[in-house]
Design a protein around this motif. Structure first.
Motif, PDB file in Angstrom:
ATOM      1  N   SER A  42      12.151 -12.179  -0.090  1.00  0.00           N
ATOM      2  CA  SER A  42      12.407 -13.274   0.542  1.00  0.00           C
ATOM      3  C   SER A  42      11.517 -13.345   1.891  1.00  0.00           C
ATOM      4  O   SER A  42      10.876 -12.363   2.594  1.00  0.00           O
ATOM      5  CB  SER A  42      13.825 -13.331   1.286  1.00  0.00           C
ATOM      6  N   THR A  43      10.959 -14.437   2.208  1.00  0.00           N
ATOM      7  CA  THR A  43      10.020 -14.790   3.470  1.00  0.00           C
ATOM      8  C   THR A  43      10.666 -14.287   4.695  1.00  0.00           C
ATOM      9  O   THR A  43      10.186 -13.928   5.660  1.00  0.00           O
ATOM     10  CB  THR A  43       9.778 -16.172   3.408  1.00  0.00           C
ATOM     11  N   ASN A  44      12.098 -14.646   4.959  1.00  0.00           N
ATOM     12  CA  ASN A  44      12.831 -14.400   6.256  1.00  0.00           C
ATOM     13  C   ASN A  44      13.558 -12.967   6.319  1.00  0.00           C
ATOM     14  O   ASN A  44      13.858 -12.613   7.273  1.00  0.00           O
ATOM     15  CB  ASN A  44      13.863 -15.548   6.298  1.00  0.00           C
ATOM     16  N   GLU A  45      13.679 -12.269   5.192  1.00  0.00           N
ATOM     17  CA  GLU A  45      14.240 -11.054   5.342  1.00  0.00           C
ATOM     18  C   GLU A  45      13.302  -9.884   4.582  1.00  0.00           C
ATOM     19  O   GLU A  45      12.499 -10.321   3.574  1.00  0.00           O
ATOM     20  CB  GLU A  45      15.468 -11.146   4.365  1.00  0.00           C
ATOM     21  N   PRO A  46      13.426  -9.024   5.188  1.00  0.00           N
ATOM     22  CA  PRO A  46      12.779  -7.700   4.721  1.00  0.00           C
ATOM     23  C   PRO A  46      13.227  -6.878   3.239  1.00  0.00           C
ATOM     24  O   PRO A  46      13.588  -5.674   3.511  1.00  0.00           O
ATOM     25  CB  PRO A  46      12.472  -6.528   5.802  1.00  0.00           C
ATOM     26  N   ILE A  47      13.419  -7.674   2.404  1.00  0.00           N
ATOM     27  CA  ILE A  47      13.753  -7.098   0.963  1.00  0.00           C
ATOM     28  C   ILE A  47      12.805  -6.946   0.202  1.00  0.00           C
ATOM     29  O   ILE A  47      12.128  -8.136  -0.083  1.00  0.00           O
ATOM     30  CB  ILE A  47      14.968  -8.142   0.441  1.00  0.00           C
ATOM     31  N   PHE A  48      12.620  -5.725  -0.335  1.00  0.00           N
ATOM     32  CA  PHE A  48      11.515  -5.340  -1.239  1.00  0.00           C
ATOM     33  C   PHE A  48      12.117  -4.978  -2.521  1.00  0.00           C
ATOM     34  O   PHE A  48      13.392  -4.441  -2.986  1.00  0.00           O
ATOM     35  CB  PHE A  48      10.830  -4.397  -0.808  1.00  0.00           C
ATOM     36  N   GLU A  49      11.350  -5.096  -3.713  1.00  0.00           N
ATOM     37  CA  GLU A  49      11.541  -4.584  -5.130  1.00  0.00           C
ATOM     38  C   GLU A  49      10.152  -4.133  -5.823  1.00  0.00           C
ATOM     39  O   GLU A  49       9.341  -4.984  -5.777  1.00  0.00           O
ATOM     40  CB  GLU A  49      12.229  -5.770  -5.883  1.00  0.00           C
ATOM     41  N   ALA A  50      10.444  -3.084  -6.490  1.00  0.00           N
ATOM     42  CA  ALA A  50       8.943  -2.496  -7.226  1.00  0.00           C
ATOM     43  C   ALA A  50       9.104  -3.355  -8.437  1.00  0.00           C
ATOM     44  O   ALA A  50      10.057  -3.645  -9.120  1.00  0.00           O
ATOM     45  CB  ALA A  50       9.150  -1.299  -7.468  1.00  0.00           C
ATOM     46  N   ARG A  51       7.919  -3.686  -8.997  1.00  0.00           N
ATOM     47  CA  ARG A  51       7.596  -4.208 -10.370  1.00  0.00           C
ATOM     48  C   ARG A  51       6.505  -3.842 -10.759  1.00  0.00           C
ATOM     49  O   ARG A  51       5.321  -3.404 -10.371  1.00  0.00           O
ATOM     50  CB  ARG A  51       7.236  -5.813 -10.012  1.00  0.00           C
ATOM     51  N   GLU A  52       6.637  -3.463 -12.144  1.00  0.00           N
ATOM     52  CA  GLU A  52       5.464  -2.882 -12.854  1.00  0.00           C
ATOM     53  C   GLU A  52       4.494  -4.081 -13.424  1.00  0.00           C
ATOM     54  O   GLU A  52       5.111  -5.141 -13.712  1.00  0.00           O
ATOM     55  CB  GLU A  52       6.033  -2.151 -14.505  1.00  0.00           C
ATOM     56  N   VAL A  53       3.358  -4.126 -13.483  1.00  0.00           N
ATOM     57  CA  VAL A  53       2.346  -5.105 -13.527  1.00  0.00           C
ATOM     58  C   VAL A  53       1.427  -4.350 -14.603  1.00  0.00           C
ATOM     59  O   VAL A  53       1.178  -3.234 -14.538  1.00  0.00           O
ATOM     60  CB  VAL A  53       1.727  -5.593 -12.317  1.00  0.00           C
ATOM     61  N   THR A  54       1.168  -5.536 -15.602  1.00  0.00           N
ATOM     62  CA  THR A  54      -0.266  -5.188 -16.543  1.00  0.00           C
ATOM     63  C   THR A  54      -1.321  -5.927 -15.859  1.00  0.00           C
ATOM     64  O   THR A  54      -1.405  -6.962 -15.704  1.00  0.00           O
ATOM     65  CB  THR A  54       0.103  -5.888 -17.850  1.00  0.00           C
ATOM     66  N   LEU A  55      -2.587  -4.830 -15.690  1.00  0.00           N
ATOM     67  CA  LEU A  55      -3.614  -5.321 -15.216  1.00  0.00           C
ATOM     68  C   LEU A  55      -4.737  -5.541 -16.186  1.00  0.00           C
ATOM     69  O   LEU A  55      -4.739  -4.982 -17.076  1.00  0.00           O
ATOM     70  CB  LEU A  55      -4.177  -4.379 -13.903  1.00  0.00           C
ATOM     71  N   GLY A  56      -5.628  -6.524 -15.739  1.00  0.00           N
ATOM     72  CA  GLY A  56      -6.684  -7.085 -16.297  1.00  0.00           C
ATOM     73  C   GLY A  56      -8.094  -6.452 -15.682  1.00  0.00           C
ATOM     74  O   GLY A  56      -8.113  -5.388 -15.405  1.00  0.00           O
TER      75      GLY A  56
ATOM     76  N   GLN B  55      12.108   5.584  -2.744  1.00  0.00           N
ATOM     77  CA  GLN B  55      12.342   6.985  -3.386  1.00  0.00           C
ATOM     78  C   GLN B  55      13.640   7.439  -2.585  1.00  0.00           C
ATOM     79  O   GLN B  55      14.628   8.037  -3.392  1.00  0.00           O
ATOM     80  CB  GLN B  55      11.270   7.841  -3.266  1.00  0.00           C
ATOM     81  N   LEU B  56      13.739   7.131  -1.359  1.00  0.00           N
ATOM     82  CA  LEU B  56      14.806   7.810  -0.341  1.00  0.00           C
ATOM     83  C   LEU B  56      16.019   7.181  -0.658  1.00  0.00           C
ATOM     84  O   LEU B  56      17.286   7.728  -0.599  1.00  0.00           O
ATOM     85  CB  LEU B  56      14.512   7.875   1.135  1.00  0.00           C
ATOM     86  N   LEU B  57      16.093   5.672  -1.153  1.00  0.00           N
ATOM     87  CA  LEU B  57      17.205   5.144  -1.460  1.00  0.00           C
ATOM     88  C   LEU B  57      17.650   5.238  -2.967  1.00  0.00           C
ATOM     89  O   LEU B  57      18.693   4.584  -3.368  1.00  0.00           O
ATOM     90  CB  LEU B  57      17.007   3.521  -0.999  1.00  0.00           C
ATOM     91  N   GLY B  58      16.902   6.020  -3.621  1.00  0.00           N
ATOM     92  CA  GLY B  58      17.090   6.087  -5.132  1.00  0.00           C
ATOM     93  C   GLY B  58      16.853   4.791  -5.967  1.00  0.00           C
ATOM     94  O   GLY B  58      17.438   4.664  -6.900  1.00  0.00           O
ATOM     95  N   LYS B  59      15.822   3.836  -5.613  1.00  0.00           N
ATOM     96  CA  LYS B  59      15.576   2.554  -6.338  1.00  0.00           C
ATOM     97  C   LYS B  59      14.340   3.098  -7.199  1.00  0.00           C
ATOM     98  O   LYS B  59      13.761   4.180  -6.957  1.00  0.00           O
ATOM     99  CB  LYS B  59      15.250   1.642  -4.984  1.00  0.00           C
ATOM    100  N   LYS B  60      14.065   1.872  -7.756  1.00  0.00           N
ATOM    101  CA  LYS B  60      12.745   2.005  -8.726  1.00  0.00           C
ATOM    102  C   LYS B  60      11.627   2.009  -7.834  1.00  0.00           C
ATOM    103  O   LYS B  60      11.315   1.509  -6.806  1.00  0.00           O
ATOM    104  CB  LYS B  60      12.654   0.726  -9.617  1.00  0.00           C
TER     105      LYS B  60
END
Length: 562
Positions: free
Chosen positions: A347-361, A393-398
């Motif tokens: 979200s632009t207004n909230e500091p919420i993050f999420e890890a994503r696996e990506v395939t790079l070229g 990692q500290l929060l046990g997230k991906k």
């Protein structure tokens, strides 16, 4: 009269004041109770735990902490950071659609390969036994007409005898004589060789094979003493005077590529030398595994500076816009071996993050091309990604340390184990369980004793029984030797993890077990990568942490019947 009016007024005022005070008290009590009831408690290491009151984590026993407000609206892999933490770590994000869209040359990476058009197979012109090879090394250069092998051919010996007989009757039977000579010519014997046989009237037992093409031996297919059939392959030969630079182009790049396009090629061995060339071939078929198309560029290699296997870079002579291809800055990518991760701000207004696996070229300047994993509207962390990952990692997230699919124990059943082996292996299972219990107690001496007992149980299997699962027996037996009284408990547990992975995989193929077993998993073991073990109970007793986190773990599945 006035006296009664005053009394009535005082009573009304008293009732009003009492009602207000009572209401405040009730409201205050209700509010505090509501707050207490809505506060949820979670574990910093196991955020999936949500309890209505404080206490210990039912998985690892750690003290629960208050869950952050509004986190109930987040998905399992999302997490919130404070504005203060973001400022201190200097975390910056960039919207992908707002990235650099300036024109830049399209860059491809690839390798040098032998030109398929110049490949040839050197064959045996007649069948027989290889008596001697004159070319013994892959990479050796051969010339057309060079002697490369010596072959004893019983069939050729017989035909020579026929030639000698026919030569004596060539006046009376010229057709037979001519037919025998032609037969030898079909086996690539020269006119001079045939004439030598006739003149000497001697049968030649070993005949040479001569190279039919020039080039470099890229594959040796026979050894001295081998028998070959007529037409059998001896060597694979490539003429390296011309080679290919082979590149992999992604789907999104194909619109920018055409046969005949100018391309500048450089090698890692000589990056200052630029080789101008043109695209010779674009594969019409897409590789469904890599989602790429092969692009070939023919290169002159008379000086032999280009070696097959060399890494090369190709830069197209025309410009393409980065807006045509999804790209992210290199600073956004975290590498975890085979995987690459980015952190997306939800979200632009909230500091919420999420890890994503990506395939790079391919790499284009300071940017990676993205094949999959994010879209053009995502906002990614471009500075401070490691800090965000540490918070995850500290929060046990991906995170980078999250166990990938490769760490899970295989459940594929591809072994057929007979009943005799399965019965004979049961004591080894009991010995394994005893070893597990010793590690739960963190007792080095006891673990060493139980490890020895485990090996002794396995050694009671006969040689023929061991062959049923030879690889598993070898790994289990050898690994258990590192669990001894001279090694620390940490080493014991690391070896036990290897033993557990293999014994679980082995028992997945069993059709009979003396007792029901459970496969259990602790996500915090092995530096948060997770580790499995076997137990004869559904109760969690963690062998990787012992008393420190005795009940950390869960049952993932059961083996055996009731």
């Amino acid at each position: 009269m006035k006296k009664y009016v005053i009394y009535i007024i005082l009573v009304i005022v008293g009732i009003a004041i009492g009602k207000i005070a009572f209401t405040k008290k009730v409201c205050g009590t209700d509010t505090s109770e509501a707050i207490a009831e809505t506060t949820m408690w979670t574990c910093s290491m196991h955020p999936q735990i949500m309890l209505p009151e404080p206490g210990d984590c039912p998985i690892c026993g750690m003290d629960l902490i208050p869950a952050q407000e509004n986190d109930s609206e987040l998905s399992a892999n999302q997490f919130r950071m404070t504005e203060n933490a973001i400022a201190l770590a200097n975390i910056e994000t960039t919207k992908i659609s707002e990235g650099n869209t300036s024109n830049t040359a399209l860059k491809l990476t690839g390798t040098i390969e032998a030109n398929e058009k110049t490949n040839a197979i050197q064959t045996a012109h007649f069948g027989g036994r290889i008596e001697k090879l004159y070319v013994n090394i892959t990479g050796e250069e051969v010339r057309a007409g060079q002697r490369i092998a010596l072959i004893y051919s019983p069939e050729l010996v017989t035909t020579q005898q026929e030639l000698l007989t026919a030569s004596r009757m060539k006046e009376s039977q010229p057709a037979l004589y001519k037919a025998v000579r032609n037969k030898l010519k079909l086996w690539k014997l020269s006119e001079s060789q045939i004439q030598q046989i006739e003149n000497s009237k001697q049968v030649i037992t070993k005949f040479p094979i001569y190279a039919s093409v020039s080039g470099v031996v890229t594959e040796k297919m026979v050894e001295e003493g081998n028998h070959v059939m007529e037409g059998g392959a001896l060597f694979k030969v490539s003429n390296l005077n011309s080679v290919w630079a082979s590149f992999d182009a992604y789907e999104k790049q194909l619109a920018s590529l055409k046969k005949g396009d100018n391309i500048i090629i450089t090698t890692n061995a000589n990056p200052n030398e630029q080789i101008p060339a043109k695209i010779s071939f674009i594969d019409p078929v897409l590789d469904t595994k890599t989602r790429t198309v092969a692009v070939k560029v023919a290169l002159n290699n008379r000086d032999k500076n280009l070696k097959p296997g060399m890494f090369v870079t190709g830069v197209l002579d025309k410009k393409v816009s980065k807006s045509d291809i999804l790209t992210i800055p290199k600073s956004a990518v975290l590498w975890t071996g085979k995987r690459s991760l980015v952190y997306v701000k939800k979200s632009t207004n909230e500091p919420i993050f999420e890890a994503r696996e990506v395939t790079l070229g391919n790499i284009t300047g300071d940017y990676y091309e993205v094949v999959s994993g994010i879209n053009s509207e995502d906002e990614v962390v471009t500075n401070g990604a490691f800090t965000v990952d540490a918070a995850a990692q500290l929060l046990g997230k991906k995170s980078m340390m999250s166990a990938s699919k490769e760490t899970k124990v295989s459940t594929s059943k591809n072994l057929t184990l007979n009943a005799a082996f399965q019965k004979a292996f049961q004591p080894s299972i009991k010995a394994y369980l005893a070893l597990k219990n010793a590690l739960v107690k963190s007792d080095v001496k006891l673990a060493a004793e139980k490890s020895k007992a485990f090996r002794e149980a396995m050694e009671k299997l006969t040689v023929s029984q061991r062959k049923e699962a030879d690889l598993y027996w070898t790994v289990l037996h050898k690994t258990s030797k590192s669990i001894n009284k001279n090694t620390p408990i940490e080493r014991h547990r690391k070896s036990f993890q290897v033993i557990s992975n293999h014994i679980i995989e082995l028992l997945e193929n069993f059709t009979q077990l003396d007792q029901k077993l459970t496969v259990q998993f602790c996500p915090m073991a092995d530096n948060n990568k997770g580790a499995y073990w076997l137990s004869d109970s559904t109760q969690i007793r963690n062998p990787y942490f012992g008393e420190a986190m005795l009940t950390c773990g869960s049952v993932t599945r059961e083996l055996g019947s009731d």
